[in-house]
Scaffold this active site. Structure first.
Site, PDB file in Angstrom:
ATOM      1  N   GLU A 146       0.819  -1.199   0.000  1.00  0.00           N
ATOM      2  CA  GLU A 146       0.000   0.000   0.000  1.00  0.00           C
ATOM      3  C   GLU A 146       0.859   1.258   0.000  1.00  0.00           C
ATOM      4  O   GLU A 146       1.658   1.458   0.927  1.00  0.00           O
ATOM      5  CB  GLU A 146      -0.900   0.024   1.245  1.00  0.00           C
ATOM      6  CG  GLU A 146      -1.750   1.288   1.339  1.00  0.00           C
ATOM      7  CD  GLU A 146      -2.486   1.401   2.667  1.00  0.00           C
ATOM      8  OE1 GLU A 146      -3.492   2.133   2.728  1.00  0.00           O
ATOM      9  OE2 GLU A 146      -2.052   0.762   3.654  1.00  0.00           O
ATOM     10  N   ASP A 181      -5.689   2.862  -1.203  1.00  0.00           N
ATOM     11  CA  ASP A 181      -6.399   3.673  -0.224  1.00  0.00           C
ATOM     12  C   ASP A 181      -6.631   5.042  -0.842  1.00  0.00           C
ATOM     13  O   ASP A 181      -5.686   5.792  -1.099  1.00  0.00           O
ATOM     14  CB  ASP A 181      -5.561   3.781   1.054  1.00  0.00           C
ATOM     15  CG  ASP A 181      -6.311   4.445   2.194  1.00  0.00           C
ATOM     16  OD1 ASP A 181      -7.049   5.419   1.926  1.00  0.00           O
ATOM     17  OD2 ASP A 181      -6.150   4.017   3.349  1.00  0.00           O
ATOM     18  N   GLN A 209      -9.661   1.190   0.095  1.00  0.00           N
ATOM     19  CA  GLN A 209     -10.014   1.800   1.375  1.00  0.00           C
ATOM     20  C   GLN A 209     -10.439   3.243   1.145  1.00  0.00           C
ATOM     21  O   GLN A 209     -10.056   3.864   0.149  1.00  0.00           O
ATOM     22  CB  GLN A 209      -8.845   1.736   2.366  1.00  0.00           C
ATOM     23  CG  GLN A 209      -8.560   0.315   2.853  1.00  0.00           C
ATOM     24  CD  GLN A 209      -7.346   0.215   3.747  1.00  0.00           C
ATOM     25  OE1 GLN A 209      -6.335   0.867   3.523  1.00  0.00           O
ATOM     26  NE2 GLN A 209      -7.433  -0.618   4.770  1.00  0.00           N
ATOM     27  N   GLU A 245     -11.612   2.811   6.524  1.00  0.00           N
ATOM     28  CA  GLU A 245     -10.481   3.048   7.425  1.00  0.00           C
ATOM     29  C   GLU A 245     -10.462   4.525   7.815  1.00  0.00           C
ATOM     30  O   GLU A 245      -9.622   5.302   7.361  1.00  0.00           O
ATOM     31  CB  GLU A 245      -9.159   2.627   6.767  1.00  0.00           C
ATOM     32  CG  GLU A 245      -8.024   2.551   7.779  1.00  0.00           C
ATOM     33  CD  GLU A 245      -6.701   2.181   7.144  1.00  0.00           C
ATOM     34  OE1 GLU A 245      -5.937   1.411   7.763  1.00  0.00           O
ATOM     35  OE2 GLU A 245      -6.399   2.668   6.037  1.00  0.00           O
TER      36      GLU A 245
END
Length: 267
Positions: A146, A181, A209, A245
């Site tokens: 990530e 993300d 995310q 998240e």
């Protein structure tokens, strides 16, 4: 329509950790993710999942000494034996919990690193990820990397989507994928619609995310038009999970209006 997983490290913190499973299920979540499972017995975590009809969709491999501000060791030369041991432990939990994805954190690179060191860090990273992906393949697990923004995590080795995809391509393992993300991506490079349309069709994105930018709260204010982004994700046929998240502004349940509204509009 995207499927949403509650991140139990950030959400439902008004409850003790083991009680967050029940709270998430009561709010209609069918899946959960969190940072680390290792403080708890895998049997107890599995019982919480089963009791509340939840799927475990993601957690992180051991990150080194988290309490001393380490944020992963995969790209740190000299820590290879510790990394291998951590992957063994992560896969034991993944098997016990039926979790198909493990995120591997790269680590922090000191700002005063010598000019030759970035290549050494990358070589270490690639070799560690190749080994981890090979181990995980036997367990039917994907390894994820990530990109994380340098504002929240200064010195983190991996920041940009293109670099993450290059790592995945260079390793060449089918079960090594990118964790996208949208919060981190917006802070570092923006252009989220184009990023989704470029990267989701490659099959290299294994998890999404979401959180608001810039405050990392519920994704209903700030810079992101999440309804538009969810529509793009749906249009592209992404069938994975999207982790929530974020840190709720107040109570977690009270802040789920954005999700209830979206699901109601798309029922």
């Amino acid at each position: 329509m995207p499927r949403f997983a509650a991140n139990l490290s950030m959400m439902y913190t008004e409850h003790d950790f083991l009680d967050r499973f029940a709270a998430a299920a009561a709010d209609g979540f069918q899946a959960v993710e969190y940072l680390f499972p290792y403080a708890y017995d895998a049997t107890e975590l599995r019982r919480r999942l089963d009791d509340h009809g939840l799927k475990q969709v993601l957690f992180n491999a051991p990150p080194g000494d988290w309490e001393s501000a380490e944020r992963g060791i995969a790209a740190l030369p000299g820590r290879e034996a510790e990394f291998r041991s951590g992957i063994d432990r992560a896969l034991e939990y993944a098997t016990a919990l039926g979790c198909p994805r493990v995120h591997v954190m790269a680590g922090l690179v000191q700002p005063d690193a010598k000019p030759a060191e970035p290549a050494e860090h990358r070589d270490t990273y690639l070799a560690n990820l190749a080994r981890a992906a090979e181990q995980a393949a036997a367990a039917g697990v994907d390894i994820l990397v990530e990109p994380i923004n340098g504002r929240d995590m200064p010195g983190y080795f991996l920041n940009r989507q293109a670099d993450a995809h290059a790592v995945v391509q260079d390793v060449g393992a089918s079960n090594l994928k990118v964790q996208l993300d949208l919060y981190h991506c917006q802070i570092v490079e923006g252009d989220l619609t184009a990023t989704l349309r470029r990267d989701l069709p490659t099959g290299r994105v294994g998890h999404l995310q979401i959180a608001s930018v810039p405050d990392r709260h519920e994704p209903d204010r700030g810079e992101l038009d999440v309804s538009h982004l969810f529509g793009v994700v749906d249009e592209l046929g992404y069938d994975g999970w999207m982790g929530c998240e974020y840190r709720p502004r107040a109570g977690t349940s009270e802040g789920l209006g954005w999700l209830n509204d979206y699901q109601g509009e798309n029922a």
